[in-house]
Design an enzyme around this catalytic site. Structure first.
Site, PDB file in Angstrom:
ATOM      1  N   GLU A 187       0.818  -1.208   0.000  1.00 53.01           N
ATOM      2  CA  GLU A 187       0.000   0.000   0.000  1.00 53.01           C
ATOM      3  C   GLU A 187       0.853   1.259   0.000  1.00 53.01           C
ATOM      4  O   GLU A 187       0.518   2.247  -0.662  1.00 53.01           O
ATOM      5  CB  GLU A 187      -0.955   0.000   1.194  1.00 53.01           C
ATOM      6  N   TYR A 224      -6.575   5.578   4.870  1.00 57.53           N
ATOM      7  CA  TYR A 224      -6.687   4.594   3.795  1.00 57.53           C
ATOM      8  C   TYR A 224      -5.827   3.359   4.077  1.00 57.53           C
ATOM      9  O   TYR A 224      -6.292   2.219   3.955  1.00 57.53           O
ATOM     10  CB  TYR A 224      -6.279   5.186   2.444  1.00 57.53           C
ATOM     11  N   ASP A 260      -9.361   5.837  -1.714  1.00 60.10           N
ATOM     12  CA  ASP A 260      -8.213   6.339  -2.462  1.00 60.10           C
ATOM     13  C   ASP A 260      -8.734   7.002  -3.727  1.00 60.10           C
ATOM     14  O   ASP A 260      -9.928   7.261  -3.855  1.00 60.10           O
ATOM     15  CB  ASP A 260      -7.219   5.216  -2.760  1.00 60.10           C
ATOM     16  N   CYS A 271     -14.005   2.091 -14.131  1.00 57.05           N
ATOM     17  CA  CYS A 271     -14.365   3.495 -13.897  1.00 57.05           C
ATOM     18  C   CYS A 271     -13.100   4.347 -13.910  1.00 57.05           C
ATOM     19  O   CYS A 271     -12.754   5.016 -12.938  1.00 57.05           O
ATOM     20  CB  CYS A 271     -15.114   3.620 -12.569  1.00 57.05           C
ATOM     21  N   CYS A 307     -17.832   1.929 -19.250  1.00 56.57           N
ATOM     22  CA  CYS A 307     -19.141   1.873 -18.576  1.00 56.57           C
ATOM     23  C   CYS A 307     -19.948   0.640 -18.967  1.00 56.57           C
ATOM     24  O   CYS A 307     -20.751   0.148 -18.167  1.00 56.57           O
ATOM     25  CB  CYS A 307     -19.941   3.141 -18.879  1.00 56.57           C
ATOM     26  N   CYS A 313     -19.566  -2.090 -16.451  1.00 59.05           N
ATOM     27  CA  CYS A 313     -19.849  -1.777 -15.045  1.00 59.05           C
ATOM     28  C   CYS A 313     -21.069  -2.555 -14.561  1.00 59.05           C
ATOM     29  O   CYS A 313     -22.136  -2.490 -15.185  1.00 59.05           O
ATOM     30  CB  CYS A 313     -20.088  -0.278 -14.883  1.00 59.05           C
ATOM     31  N   CYS A 354     -26.075   4.171 -11.790  1.00 60.77           N
ATOM     32  CA  CYS A 354     -25.015   5.172 -11.654  1.00 60.77           C
ATOM     33  C   CYS A 354     -25.567   6.548 -12.012  1.00 60.77           C
ATOM     34  O   CYS A 354     -26.074   6.751 -13.125  1.00 60.77           O
ATOM     35  CB  CYS A 354     -23.835   4.827 -12.554  1.00 60.77           C
TER      36      CYS A 354
END
Length: 335
Positions: free
Chosen positions: A45, A128, A146, A200, A207, A210, A216
């Site tokens: 991370e 985070y 994030d 995304c 899209c 998705c 959305c």
């Protein structure tokens, strides 16, 4: 007459849609996903902050080979840590990781707790990172936000306003908390990151792939490319820099920079405070920092007799700023 807006899915429904999508279409072969531990998650991370996955992978693998746990990292010297990080940039991350290991060994017996609040006591572990450790190392519920999550939530929930502002940031973190999965949080958290990284995306979002496209807000209101909103950045200023080069077939003179300087504690060509007027120009390089661009000139000079001359074969053992390393590697090939 416009069709009515379909509201966002309820938390459980969104969890189910994203978890199902991740299991079928998400990323499963990243090295830090294999038998994750609190230490390996922390390393990954911190490395992934402001750095792309493809760039991080070889650094992550080399890091775990040399520093496989908190104890080995805590016992290492800062020079060894920075040398291994060389080329990854943003060296403060390496120092934070080093300090985190020393803290965990000294204050926690080498063990990270599965509690987000306690994890935030670890140097360099913000909200985070603490949430990521909870989710990926322990499979415990914890919100994490994030850039990927911010982009997905901004579009999905139709959030307007500068996403870097405190107001919008708090709103997104509250949504992340409200929508935290109580079960399978490891998969759900990975789904959020994968959505932002592969579907995304900032430009040319996919899209059609998705799993929650129909609900959305940005898709329904034709604002996918308008969200998230960001304040326009001011032009980045340009600064000049002047460096000295004393080189021969055996090596090059380097100095270790001050802890308060740019590139703190890294080894570098000596820097002049003003442009030399009586030295021969050897070459130039450019480098872009987060807040300014550096236009640098390198001048040939003669260093003092007691200066540190680093042999060419040992150059890789020293942590060098990326543009300095590139300049010297190109020079070495010509010698």
């Amino acid at each position: 007459m416009n069709d009515p807006i379909i509201p966002p899915l309820a938390p459980v429904a969104l969890h189910h849609a994203l978890i199902t999508w991740q299991q079928q279409n998400g990323r499963h072969d990243l090295p830090w996903q294999q038998q994750p531990t609190p230490y390996s998650v922390l390393v990954s991370e911190i490395m992934l902050q402001q750095t792309q996955v493809a760039t991080v992978i070889p650094y992550y693998q080399r890091w775990l080979e040399k520093f496989p746990n908190f104890e080995s990292l805590a016992a290492a010297s800062e020079d060894d840590v920075l040398a291994l990080w060389q080329g990854l940039g943003y060296y403060s991350r390496a120092r934070n990781l080093h300090r985190a290991a020393q803290f965990v060994v000294a204050e926690r017996g080498g063990i990270l707790p599965p509690c987000s609040e306690q994890l935030r006591e670890v140097p360099g572990a913000g909200p985070y990172t603490a949430g990521a450790i909870c989710a990926f190392a322990f499979d415990h519920p914890a919100p994490l936000v994030d850039g990927n999550v911010t982009r997905f939530f901004s579009r999905y929930f139709g959030i307007t306003g500068d996403v870097t502002s405190s107001r919008v940031s708090k709103h997104i973190w509250q949504l992340a908390d409200d929508y935290t999965a109580l079960q399978n949080n490891r998969v759900y958290a990975q789904a959020l990151l994968d959505m932002g990284a592969t579907v995304c995306t900032p430009s040319q979002p996919q899209c059609h792939g998705c799993p929650v496209q129909s609900s959305c807000n940005a898709w329904q209101t034709d604002r996918v490319l308008q969200l998230p909103e960001k304040k326009k950045k001011a032009p980045i200023p340009t600064r000049a820099g002047w460096f000295g080069l004393d080189v021969d077939p055996t090596g090059v003179v380097l100095v270790q920079r001050d802890a308060a300087a740019v590139w703190p504690r890294l080894w570098c060509l000596p820097e002049f405070t003003e442009q030399p007027t009586k030295l021969e120009l050897h070459g130039e390089f450019r480098h872009t920092f987060s807040h300014y661009k550096l236009n640098a000139q390198v001048f040939t000079y003669q260093a003092a007799a007691d200066s540190r001359r680093v042999p060419w074969q040992e150059l890789t053992d020293y942590a060098l700023p990326t543009p300095i390393r590139r300049y010297l590697m190109a020079l070495k090939k010509k010698l």
